[in-house]
Design an enzyme around this catalytic site. Structure first.
Site, PDB file in Angstrom:
ATOM      1  N   LYS A 181       5.900  11.768 -12.702  1.00 31.69           N
ATOM      2  CA  LYS A 181       4.722  11.079 -12.160  1.00 31.69           C
ATOM      3  C   LYS A 181       4.184  11.800 -10.928  1.00 31.69           C
ATOM      4  O   LYS A 181       2.983  12.095 -10.823  1.00 31.69           O
ATOM      5  CB  LYS A 181       5.084   9.641 -11.786  1.00 31.69           C
ATOM      6  N   ASN A 182       5.067  12.086  -9.968  1.00 28.03           N
ATOM      7  CA  ASN A 182       4.610  12.678  -8.710  1.00 28.03           C
ATOM      8  C   ASN A 182       4.040  14.077  -8.917  1.00 28.03           C
ATOM      9  O   ASN A 182       3.125  14.489  -8.199  1.00 28.03           O
ATOM     10  CB  ASN A 182       5.758  12.719  -7.703  1.00 28.03           C
ATOM     11  N   ARG A 224      -1.501   6.105  -2.944  1.00 26.67           N
ATOM     12  CA  ARG A 224      -1.525   7.097  -1.874  1.00 26.67           C
ATOM     13  C   ARG A 224      -1.889   8.495  -2.355  1.00 26.67           C
ATOM     14  O   ARG A 224      -2.508   9.263  -1.633  1.00 26.67           O
ATOM     15  CB  ARG A 224      -0.157   7.157  -1.191  1.00 26.67           C
ATOM     16  N   CYS A 259       2.405   1.844  -1.988  1.00 28.09           N
ATOM     17  CA  CYS A 259       3.533   0.940  -1.745  1.00 28.09           C
ATOM     18  C   CYS A 259       3.702   0.639  -0.265  1.00 28.09           C
ATOM     19  O   CYS A 259       3.427   1.478   0.600  1.00 28.09           O
ATOM     20  CB  CYS A 259       4.831   1.563  -2.266  1.00 28.09           C
ATOM     21  N   ARG A 263       3.392   5.962   6.664  1.00 31.62           N
ATOM     22  CA  ARG A 263       3.073   7.127   5.852  1.00 31.62           C
ATOM     23  C   ARG A 263       1.684   7.652   6.171  1.00 31.62           C
ATOM     24  O   ARG A 263       0.799   7.716   5.305  1.00 31.62           O
ATOM     25  CB  ARG A 263       3.193   6.789   4.361  1.00 31.62           C
ATOM     26  N   PRO A 264       1.426   8.065   7.410  1.00 30.93           N
ATOM     27  CA  PRO A 264       0.079   8.487   7.797  1.00 30.93           C
ATOM     28  C   PRO A 264      -0.336   9.782   7.117  1.00 30.93           C
ATOM     29  O   PRO A 264       0.499  10.561   6.655  1.00 30.93           O
ATOM     30  CB  PRO A 264       0.201   8.673   9.307  1.00 30.93           C
ATOM     31  N   VAL A 265      -1.660  10.011   7.069  1.00 30.38           N
ATOM     32  CA  VAL A 265      -2.193  11.221   6.437  1.00 30.38           C
ATOM     33  C   VAL A 265      -2.557  12.276   7.469  1.00 30.38           C
ATOM     34  O   VAL A 265      -3.208  13.262   7.136  1.00 30.38           O
ATOM     35  CB  VAL A 265      -3.427  10.887   5.565  1.00 30.38           C
ATOM     36  N   ASP A 266      -2.142  12.091   8.717  1.00 29.38           N
ATOM     37  CA  ASP A 266      -2.542  13.034   9.762  1.00 29.38           C
ATOM     38  C   ASP A 266      -2.045  14.447   9.487  1.00 29.38           C
ATOM     39  O   ASP A 266      -2.697  15.428   9.863  1.00 29.38           O
ATOM     40  CB  ASP A 266      -2.072  12.559  11.144  1.00 29.38           C
ATOM     41  N   LEU A 267      -0.889  14.581   8.817  1.00 30.33           N
ATOM     42  CA  LEU A 267      -0.374  15.917   8.520  1.00 30.33           C
ATOM     43  C   LEU A 267      -1.285  16.641   7.531  1.00 30.33           C
ATOM     44  O   LEU A 267      -1.477  17.855   7.629  1.00 30.33           O
ATOM     45  CB  LEU A 267       1.046  15.843   7.977  1.00 30.33           C
ATOM     46  N   ASP A 293      13.511   8.493  -2.988  1.00 28.33           N
ATOM     47  CA  ASP A 293      13.066   7.699  -4.131  1.00 28.33           C
ATOM     48  C   ASP A 293      14.210   7.250  -5.033  1.00 28.33           C
ATOM     49  O   ASP A 293      13.981   6.563  -6.036  1.00 28.33           O
ATOM     50  CB  ASP A 293      12.038   8.483  -4.956  1.00 28.33           C
ATOM     51  N   ILE A 344      13.614   9.187   5.697  1.00 27.91           N
ATOM     52  CA  ILE A 344      12.293   9.645   5.289  1.00 27.91           C
ATOM     53  C   ILE A 344      11.222   8.611   5.625  1.00 27.91           C
ATOM     54  O   ILE A 344      10.237   8.903   6.290  1.00 27.91           O
ATOM     55  CB  ILE A 344      12.262   9.959   3.781  1.00 27.91           C
ATOM     56  N   ARG A 377       3.897   1.426 -12.436  1.00 32.09           N
ATOM     57  CA  ARG A 377       3.291   2.583 -11.779  1.00 32.09           C
ATOM     58  C   ARG A 377       4.140   3.834 -11.962  1.00 32.09           C
ATOM     59  O   ARG A 377       3.624   4.953 -11.867  1.00 32.09           O
ATOM     60  CB  ARG A 377       3.110   2.323 -10.277  1.00 32.09           C
TER      61      ARG A 377
END
Length: 422
Positions: A22-23, A94, A118, A123-127, A308, A330, A400
């Site tokens: 999936k990922n 995400r 989830c 889990r920010p997107v700043d990176l 996971d 994580i 999902r």
């Protein structure tokens, strides 16, 4: 709303085919935005998240056709007519943020909603954004959207991630393929999904070196072409089903399984007293003698123990002999399955990023509720070995990330069924 009914029914025996990851698939699909030529993915999993990404790509003007019972995705982005990824779609997942890098690299501008997914921490997107800025992107956050532009195109640069991030590495890697000059990504993620993406991009004509290591070098090209690429085996589905015979007893062969995808996880299973054997068709797992032994686990980026699989491993430790400590490094807030396992008779104490599990001889079935994707399947695993019936509600999380759970486990002797509309 559907639920899953599981009744403890003794050992499992048989074979389970493992789907494409999936990922990995959710990362490969946005790569179609980098080229006007077709991209075809084989071994694609049939999951609700894949449908969500399909809807997102189609909203941007891409064409996506599912063939061979959904296992093949034929995509084309020859006529992108929209550069805005709307909140109504992006909020569901995400991975939607992964359209940002490809659109910006090819079109020079994009507007993408901040994502959802989830509830397992911030889990920010700043990176993601910092890496794109290192390639010359001009970014502005307005009303929940990232407004990105690169009027003269992206330019190669050197960027070191302050934290290892799979998603940010993927976004930057895709964007860098069309940037002018050379891009060097340091402290990059090393997961098999990164390697799979690099292999697909290389088939499309990208010039990439170092995937699978912490430094990846990309020489930008003027354009990318089409390709056909098989999605790598889903190592998280693989690890999940490896735990089923470890919890219930019996012997199960995982078709398509590869130890190199889960070396640290396999080592922990063997330490707990579970046999992991490589076969001509994949991996065979068998619990050796009675209860497994408690083992400590620390989640880490690849090649360490996957976050996971932490929830599923906790389910195994609930009936292990002794006490296990699971440390989550994580994501914060990823022990939400613990209270539900406690409802089934588990003895678990959670303190911040640590969970201490005191093994009990037997769990008891109970009504429980899934809080996220991996928690949902951990409760199903626990129910397989519990006395009586376990009803897992809110299994839309499960859909999902796992295709046809009832069929795959049922074929090995599990007593499991889906109850529609509850």
């Amino acid at each position: 709303m559907d639920s899953i009914l599981v009744t403890g029914n003794g050992p499992l025996n048989g074979q389970i085919p493992i789907a494409g990851a999936k990922n990995a698939c959710l990362t490969l699909m946005p790569a179609t935005l980098l080229s006007e030529e077709p991209l075809t993915l084989t071994n694609a999993p049939r999951l609700s998240d894949i449908r969500t990404m399909t809807t997102l790509l189609e909203s941007l003007g891409a064409e996506v056709t599912r063939m061979q019972d959904g296992k093949v995705l034929a995509m084309s982005s020859h006529d992108l007519n929209n550069h805005r990824a709307d909140y109504d779609i992006v909020r569901k997942m995400r991975a939607s943020i992964l359209v940002l890098g490809p659109m910006l690299a090819r079109e020079g501008h994009a507007i993408v909603s901040l994502p959802g997914g989830c509830a397992i921490g911030a889990r920010p997107v700043d990176l993601h954004l910092r890496a794109l800025e290192a390639m010359g992107a001009e970014l502005e956050l307005k009303e929940g959207y990232v407004h990105a532009k690169a009027p003269g195109g992206l330019k190669g640069g050197i960027y070191e991630f302050p934290l290892v991030s799979v998603g940010a590495t993927e976004n930057a890697l895709m964007a860098a393929t069309l940037a002018k000059g050379t891009t060097v990504l340091k402290n990059a993620a090393r997961e098999p999904e990164i390697v799979d993406l690099a292999q697909c991009l290389r088939r499309m004509g990208a010039q990439i070196e170092g995937e699978g290591a912490s430094t990846i070098t990309i020489q930008g090209v003027d354009r990318l072409g089409g390709a056909t690429h098989p999605v790598v085996t889903d190592r998280i589905e693989l690890g999940t089903y490896m735990l089923a015979p470890a919890i219930c007893g019996g012997r199960v062969e995982l078709l398509g399984g590869r130890r190199d995808l889960l070396a640290a996880f396999c080592d922990k299973l063997e330490e707990a007293g579970v046999s992991v054997e490589e076969t001509a068709q994949g991996l065979a797992v068998e619990r050796r003698n009675g209860r497994v032994k408690a083992v400590d686990v620390v989640t880490e980026p690849f090649p360490g123990f996957p976050t996971d699989l932490q929830a599923q491993m906790m389910a195994l430790m609930c009936t292990a002999e002794g006490t296990a400590v699971l440390e989550e490094k994580i994501f914060e807030n990823r022990f939400m399955h613990a209270p539900e396992l406690i409802r089934m008779g588990a003895n678990i104490e959670v303190h911040g990023g640590h969970a201490t599990v005191h093994g009990v001889p037997k769990m008891k079935g109970a009504p429980v509720m899934a809080t996220d994707l991996r928690a949902s399947v951990s409760l199903i695993l626990a129910g397989l070995a519990a006395e009586g019936e376990t009803v897992v509600s809110r299994v839309y999380h499960l859909d999902r990330g796992y295709e046809r759970v009832e069929e795959k486990l049922g074929a090995c002797g599990a007593k499991i069924e889906r109850i529609t509309g509850q």
